[in-house]
Design a protein around this motif. Structure first.
Motif, short mmCIF file in Angstrom:
data_model
loop_
_atom_site.label_atom_id
_atom_site.label_comp_id
_atom_site.label_asym_id
_atom_site.label_seq_id
_atom_site.Cartn_x
_atom_site.Cartn_y
_atom_site.Cartn_z
N UNK A 18 8.45 -2.75 -8.77
CA UNK A 18 8.56 -2.26 -10.16
C UNK A 18 7.41 -1.30 -10.49
N UNK A 19 6.23 -1.58 -9.98
CA UNK A 19 5.10 -0.67 -10.21
C UNK A 19 5.34 0.66 -9.50
N UNK A 20 5.78 0.61 -8.24
CA UNK A 20 6.01 1.84 -7.47
C UNK A 20 7.10 2.69 -8.12
N UNK A 21 8.15 2.05 -8.62
CA UNK A 21 9.22 2.78 -9.30
C UNK A 21 8.65 3.53 -10.50
N UNK A 22 7.82 2.86 -11.30
CA UNK A 22 7.24 3.48 -12.50
C UNK A 22 6.25 4.58 -12.15
N UNK A 23 5.50 4.40 -11.07
CA UNK A 23 4.43 5.35 -10.73
C UNK A 23 4.83 6.38 -9.69
N UNK A 24 6.07 6.33 -9.23
CA UNK A 24 6.52 7.20 -8.13
C UNK A 24 6.15 8.66 -8.37
N UNK A 25 6.51 9.21 -9.51
CA UNK A 25 6.26 10.63 -9.77
C UNK A 25 4.77 10.94 -9.83
N UNK A 26 3.97 10.04 -10.37
CA UNK A 26 2.52 10.25 -10.42
C UNK A 26 1.90 10.15 -9.04
N UNK A 27 2.40 9.22 -8.23
CA UNK A 27 1.86 9.03 -6.89
C UNK A 27 2.20 10.22 -6.00
N UNK A 28 3.45 10.64 -6.05
CA UNK A 28 3.88 11.75 -5.20
C UNK A 28 3.37 13.07 -5.74
N UNK A 29 3.50 13.30 -7.05
CA UNK A 29 2.94 14.47 -7.73
C UNK A 29 3.21 15.78 -6.97
N UNK A 30 4.47 16.08 -6.71
CA UNK A 30 4.90 17.31 -6.04
C UNK A 30 4.39 17.46 -4.61
N UNK A 31 3.97 16.39 -3.98
CA UNK A 31 3.54 16.44 -2.59
C UNK A 31 4.75 16.19 -1.69
N UNK A 32 4.62 16.55 -0.46
CA UNK A 32 5.72 16.36 0.50
C UNK A 32 5.67 14.94 1.05
N UNK A 33 5.85 13.96 0.16
CA UNK A 33 5.82 12.56 0.55
C UNK A 33 7.15 11.92 0.20
N UNK A 34 7.69 11.20 1.15
CA UNK A 34 8.92 10.45 0.92
C UNK A 34 8.58 8.97 0.93
N UNK A 35 9.30 8.21 0.11
CA UNK A 35 9.14 6.76 0.08
C UNK A 35 10.42 6.15 0.66
N UNK A 36 10.22 5.21 1.57
CA UNK A 36 11.35 4.48 2.13
C UNK A 36 11.04 3.00 1.98
N UNK A 37 11.88 2.31 1.21
CA UNK A 37 11.76 0.87 1.06
C UNK A 37 12.54 0.22 2.20
N UNK A 38 11.88 -0.65 2.94
CA UNK A 38 12.52 -1.35 4.05
C UNK A 38 12.56 -2.84 3.70
N UNK A 39 13.75 -3.27 3.29
CA UNK A 39 13.92 -4.68 2.95
C UNK A 39 14.02 -5.51 4.22
N UNK A 60 16.33 3.22 0.09
CA UNK A 60 16.18 1.80 0.39
C UNK A 60 17.11 1.44 1.54
N UNK A 61 16.54 0.87 2.58
CA UNK A 61 17.31 0.41 3.73
C UNK A 61 16.96 -1.05 3.98
N UNK A 62 17.79 -1.71 4.77
CA UNK A 62 17.52 -3.12 5.06
C UNK A 62 17.56 -3.35 6.55
N UNK A 63 16.58 -4.07 7.05
CA UNK A 63 16.56 -4.51 8.43
C UNK A 63 16.89 -5.99 8.39
#
Length: 111
Positions: A18-39, A60-63
């Motif tokens: 929930x924190x990462x979802x809320x802060x995603x745009x601030x964390x990435x901030x137009x950088x070439x960073x992708x987030x992948x959630x691995x459940x 979001x992917x699941x293993x």
């Protein structure tokens, strides 16, 4: 790439989601960073339900092998939540950085 390992049954993981979802745009901030959630769930329905409840706004992917996954074993992950920040060459830059610590570390990176 920020690989974020989590599971639907893990309360600290759900909190960090929930924190990462809320802060995603601030964390990435137009950088070439992708987030992948691995459940690391074993139940597809629980993974999907938790992903929707947490409003995951990144891939979001699941293993379904959970902590028995070859990926998890290869990375020596023993607990969740756990994350890795990996550069373009596949080098692990950091692990287990959350919230402001993650944002501050990303701000130090050169592109």
């Amino acid at each position: 790439i920020l690989l974020d390992f989590w599971a639907s049954w893990c309360a600290p993981c759900r909190y960090e989601n929930r924190i990462l979802v809320k802060q995603k745009d601030k964390i990435i901030d137009n950088r070439a960073i992708s987030i992948i959630a691995v459940s690391l769930d074993t139940d597809r329905d629980k993974w999907i339900k938790a992903s929707k409840e947490d409003s995951l706004n990144y891939l979001s992917v699941c293993d379904f092998k959970a902590l028995e996954s070859p990926l998890v074993k290869g990375l020596k992950i023993q607990i969740v939540p756990y994350n890795l920040l990996i550069d373009k060459e596949g080098k692990i830059l950091a692990h287990n950085l959350w919230g402001n610590n993650l944002k501050e570390f990303i701000n130090t990176l050169k592109y």
